[in-house]
Design an enzyme around this catalytic site. Structure first.
Site, PDB file in Angstrom:
ATOM      1  N   HIS A 134       0.808  -1.238   0.000  1.00 31.79           N
ATOM      2  CA  HIS A 134       0.000   0.000   0.000  1.00 31.79           C
ATOM      3  C   HIS A 134       0.833   1.277   0.000  1.00 31.79           C
ATOM      4  CE1 HIS A 134      -3.636  -2.264   0.474  1.00 31.79           C
ATOM      5  NE2 HIS A 134      -3.321  -2.727   1.662  1.00 31.79           N
TER       6      HIS A 134
HETATM    7 ZN   LIG Z   1      -4.343  -6.864   3.196  1.00 31.67          ZN
END
Ligand SMILES: [Zn+2]
Length: 361
Positions: A134
């Site tokens: 992320h």
């Molecule tokens: Zn995850």
């Protein structure tokens, strides 16, 4: 050759994000100890490999220099205000003392995996402390500080290699997709939960990953998203994987396979609503293992300690080509029947069609 490497250093399993934080790096100790008890590291084709710290230049293949300096400041002064960089004390990604140094090591583990596999010394290497998909160019996000999968994919692409990145974490691999959105040199395929969280008024994190996000310019059709409904069970997950991933990998013909194997998709995971079983994961990871490409494998999410321990242990045994003891599998995985079966299957059909329609031709 079936030689498989396991990246290991107790330091990557000893840091704490925050006492109540769901990501507990110590989960890797349980994976290591289970594999050791099962004799996995005593096999002649097994290798325990120490990570090295990533260099500043390697980190900056993906991240901005200003962001790296912000992480270094947060690492030295975690009580300061670093929120503009995605680091906040009560948020998903809190600053903690030493975070820069440990993140260099978790990233460097994936780099060691890459180097061993590229040199042909190993068929595959697994870095359970990596897979931090992320993190964005100039922002920490979703427990992720430096995006090791994107860094490795970028460095491989810089060598002129075609890279296939497959992300089977429950969450969209948004940071990796963003890094390669406009290039056909890295194919990204992410299978993830998508949409509203059942019985809650919020969108499942990170909110991106619809099939309409397919890349731009030369990258059009090289960002593939399999947007799964909440409550996708093992049978439906396997169907979606088989319909999308092997055919697209065959068509793309990569030089290297890079996988993010977050196991927060497991039915026991407290943070997600997918219902994947160890049996479904065995099927998926055996597909990776059956391929002939050099293979860099990483961990990722996974917040049920027991599911992480059993699944990643099992997956390393698959990498080794070793039989899997029953104790690692789910005893009684959930599977839908009746109306709910039909509803999930219809939604998964839609996810499959969306992903295949988005792909380059
Ligand atoms: Zn995850």
């Amino acid at each position: 050759m079936t030689a498989a490497g396991f990246i290991w250093d107790p330091r990557v399993a000893s840091h704490v994000y925050r006492a109540d934080h769901p990501l507990k790096p110590k989960r890797l100790v349980a994976v290591h100890d289970t594999l050791e008890r099962l004799g996995a590291f005593a096999r002649p084709d097994a290798r325990l490999l120490a990570p090295r710290p990533a260099t500043r230049a390697e980190i900056e293949r993906i991240h901005g220099s200003d962001y790296v300096e912000a992480v270094m400041r947060a690492s030295a002064d975690p009580d300061g205000d670093h929120t503009e960089w995605g680091l906040s004390a009560y948020g998903d990604t809190p600053p903690f003392a030493g975070m820069h140094e440990i993140s260099l090591l978790t990233t460097g583990g994936t780099l060691v995996a890459m180097e061993e596999v590229l040199a042909g010394r190993l068929r595959v290497a697994f870095n359970g402390s990596g897979g931090l998909h992320h993190a964005m160019r100039r922002r920490a996000s979703g427990f992720c500080i430096y995006n090791d999968p994107a860094i490795v994919c970028g460095l491989l692409a810089d060598r002129g290699l075609k890279v296939a990145y497959v992300d089977i974490d429950a969450h969209h691999g948004d940071g990796v997709q963003a890094a390669f959105y406009d290039t056909d040199q890295v194919l990204t395929i992410s299978l993830h939960q998508f949409g509203l969280v059942p019985r809650e008024r919020r969108i499942f994190f990170p909110g991106t990953g619809s099939p309409a996000e397919r890349g731009t310019g030369r990258g059009a059709g090289y960002s593939i998203n399999v947007a799964l409904p909440a409550y996708t069970d093992g049978a439906a997950y396997v169907r979606a994987f088989d319909a999308v991933v092997p055919p697209l990998l065959e068509r793309y013909r990569p030089d290297v396979l890079v996988t993010q194997q977050g196991i927060d998709s497991h039915f026991d995971d407290p943070l997600t609503n997918l219902m994947v079983s160890t049996q479904a994961r065995e099927h998926v990871v055996r597909q990776f293992a059956a391929s002939s490409w050099p293979w860099v494998a990483m961990g990722g999410g996974g917040y049920s300690m027991d599911a992480v321990r059993r699944t990643w242990s099992m997956e390393f045994l698959i990498m080794q080509g070793t039989p899997i003891p029953t104790e690692l599998h789910d005893a009684d995985p959930p599977e839908w029947t009746g109306d709910e079966r039909a509803r999930i299957d219809a939604a998964v059909d839609e996810a499959i069609t969306g992903a295949l329609d988005a792909a380059w031709t």
